[in-house]
Structure formats: structure tokens, C-alpha cells
Design a protein around this motif. Structure first.
Motif, mmCIF file in Angstrom:
data_model
loop_
_atom_site.group_PDB
_atom_site.id
_atom_site.type_symbol
_atom_site.label_atom_id
_atom_site.label_comp_id
_atom_site.label_asym_id
_atom_site.label_seq_id
_atom_site.Cartn_x
_atom_site.Cartn_y
_atom_site.Cartn_z
ATOM 1 N N MET A 67 0.410 -1.242 0.208
ATOM 2 C CA MET A 67 0.091 -0.615 0.261
ATOM 3 C C MET A 67 0.462 0.936 0.095
ATOM 4 N N ILE A 68 1.767 1.182 0.461
ATOM 5 C CA ILE A 68 3.088 2.205 -0.147
ATOM 6 C C ILE A 68 3.954 2.278 -1.242
ATOM 7 N N ASN A 69 3.515 3.438 -1.770
ATOM 8 C CA ASN A 69 3.589 3.768 -3.313
ATOM 9 C C ASN A 69 4.240 4.823 -3.406
ATOM 10 N N SER A 70 4.976 5.598 -3.932
ATOM 11 C CA SER A 70 5.450 6.477 -4.981
ATOM 12 C C SER A 70 4.608 7.907 -4.903
ATOM 13 N N THR A 71 2.941 7.245 -5.050
ATOM 14 C CA THR A 71 1.754 8.580 -5.468
ATOM 15 C C THR A 71 2.037 8.622 -4.183
ATOM 16 N N LEU A 72 1.195 7.720 -3.386
ATOM 17 C CA LEU A 72 1.355 8.593 -1.317
ATOM 18 C C LEU A 72 2.176 8.666 -1.722
ATOM 19 N N LEU A 73 3.884 8.690 -1.757
ATOM 20 C CA LEU A 73 4.496 9.365 -0.674
ATOM 21 C C LEU A 73 4.741 10.442 -1.598
ATOM 22 N N ARG A 74 4.523 11.374 -2.090
ATOM 23 C CA ARG A 74 4.349 12.403 -3.250
ATOM 24 C C ARG A 74 3.241 13.536 -2.652
ATOM 25 N N THR A 75 1.924 12.361 -2.540
ATOM 26 C CA THR A 75 1.048 13.556 -1.767
ATOM 27 C C THR A 75 1.340 13.978 -0.439
ATOM 28 N N ILE A 76 1.866 12.772 0.779
ATOM 29 C CA ILE A 76 3.041 13.487 1.253
ATOM 30 C C ILE A 76 3.831 14.698 1.217
ATOM 31 N N ASN A 77 4.698 14.522 0.678
ATOM 32 C CA ASN A 77 5.927 15.609 -0.079
ATOM 33 C C ASN A 77 5.898 15.869 -1.581
ATOM 34 N N PRO A 78 4.868 16.781 -2.619
ATOM 35 C CA PRO A 78 4.317 16.655 -3.754
ATOM 36 C C PRO A 78 6.608 17.094 -4.111
ATOM 37 N N ARG A 79 7.271 17.371 -3.513
ATOM 38 C CA ARG A 79 8.560 18.519 -4.233
ATOM 39 C C ARG A 79 9.157 17.054 -4.328
ATOM 40 N N LEU A 80 8.496 15.582 -3.357
ATOM 41 C CA LEU A 80 9.881 14.823 -4.241
ATOM 42 C C LEU A 80 9.778 14.434 -5.150
ATOM 43 N N SER A 81 10.650 13.881 -6.168
ATOM 44 C CA SER A 81 11.101 13.406 -8.016
ATOM 45 C C SER A 81 10.300 12.260 -7.556
ATOM 46 N N GLU A 82 9.674 11.522 -8.667
ATOM 47 C CA GLU A 82 8.792 10.444 -8.899
ATOM 48 C C GLU A 82 10.142 9.915 -9.032
ATOM 49 N N ALA A 83 11.231 9.403 -9.497
ATOM 50 C CA ALA A 83 12.508 8.553 -9.158
ATOM 51 C C ALA A 83 12.623 8.429 -7.462
ATOM 52 N N ARG A 84 13.249 9.354 -6.931
ATOM 53 C CA ARG A 84 13.596 9.048 -5.367
ATOM 54 C C ARG A 84 11.823 8.589 -4.918
ATOM 55 N N ALA A 85 10.503 9.178 -4.624
ATOM 56 C CA ALA A 85 9.876 8.727 -3.973
ATOM 57 C C ALA A 85 9.772 7.622 -4.359
ATOM 58 N N ALA A 86 9.902 6.842 -5.568
ATOM 59 C CA ALA A 86 9.936 5.263 -6.159
ATOM 60 C C ALA A 86 10.601 4.498 -5.327
ATOM 61 N N GLU A 87 12.136 5.309 -5.390
ATOM 62 C CA GLU A 87 13.183 4.728 -4.361
ATOM 63 C C GLU A 87 12.733 4.726 -3.110
ATOM 64 N N ILE A 88 12.176 5.322 -2.913
ATOM 65 C CA ILE A 88 11.941 5.235 -1.246
ATOM 66 C C ILE A 88 10.957 4.295 -0.708
#
Length: 158
Positions: free
Chosen positions: A1-22
């Protein structure tokens, strides 16, 4: 359930690549630790986002501030050698701090974090550390709804 879209919702400044890695690391670590309900995932990510400034920093920003200077020589953190305060400063999404915690969680994860503390800031290791730390603290499980209300832990942590 944790994915890059969710992380970018939390912090829109994260790049897609960085959010995906995290997200890759956090998703695997959370699933392995039983952080798998909406309440637990929300509480887990909220704390990690707070500690890491929205997943921007995996290493404590060092001034040093007066609070950071007090890390030095703190036996409760295991900081017994000169330079330990800085060497074992907060790292990872949970901001693990202190020689004792680097040793304890390094042993738990099968990593030499005490000998190589910079490993704790690597996204995959930061995720594993966060899940290990989270599950080692009963008060976090209670607050996120993992422990039933009639469990004795509620008397101490709610």
C-alpha cells in the motif's frame, strides 16, 4: 500500500524517481513488519515524514545546536567515546541516534551500523531501520490500533 504516489502526496517536492526508490524500501519493510493496516501505515508514514522532513533528509542536519552538543558523552545513548555524538547522530527515516541504537538495530538487521553508521541513511536500510524501530516500541503499536484496547499495554501508552 506504500507507493510513490502516496509519498508524493505527503511531499510533492519529491521527484518521481526518489519517491519510487523510497517507496520500494518502505513497502517491503512495512509489509515484513506487519505494518499493513491503514491506521498503522498512516501512523508509520506520519512519524517518518515528521522525522525526515517529508523524506527529504535521511541524515540529521548538524549545526551543531545546543541540543546536538548534548549527544556527546550521553551514556544512555551509548555515546561513551569522544566524537560519538556526531558519529551516531540521527540517520534514516526514523533518525536513529546514539551508539547503543546503532549497535542494537545493526545486530537486529545483520548490519554493522556501529562500524559504518552512514549505512543507516541509505534508503533501503533507512526503511528497514524504521520498521524495526517502530515494531520495537509497544506504544507505537498501541497508538496505531495494532494492540487491542483490552491489552495491558493500553494502560501505559494511551
Amino acid at each position: 500500500m506504500i507507493n510513490s504516489t502516496l509519498l508524493r502526496t505527503i511531499n510533492p517536492r519529491l521527484s518521481e524517481a526518489r519517491a519510487a526508490e523510497i517507496a520500494r524500501g518502505l513497502s517491503a519493510a512495512a509489509a515484513g513488519a506487519g505494518i499493513n493496516t491503514p491506521a498503522r501505515i498512516t501512523a508509520f508514514l506520519a512519524q517518518l515524514a515528521h522525522e525526515s522532513c517529508g523524506f527529504r533528509y535521511a541524515e540529521e542536519l548538524w549545526g551543531p545546536t545546543s541540543a546536538q552538543r548534548r549527544y556527546e558523552g550521553r551514556a544512555d545513548l551509548g555515546n561513551t567515546q569522544p566524537g560519538d555524538g556526531y558519529r551516531y547522530r540521527g540517520r534514516g527515516w526514523i533518525q536513529l541516534t546514539g551508539r547503543h541504537n546503532y549497535r542494537k538495530f545493526g545486530q537486529l538487521l545483520g548490519l554493522d551500523l556501529e562500524g559504518n553508521p552512514d549505512l543507516a541513511a541509505r534508503p533501503d536500510v533507512a526503511a528497514r531501520l524504521a520498521a524495526a524501530y517502530w515494531t520495537s516500541r509497544p506504544q507505537l503499536a498501541v497508538r496505531s490500533g495494532q494492540v487491542p484496547r483490552d491489552h495491558p499495554a493500553h494502560q501505559w501508552w494511551v
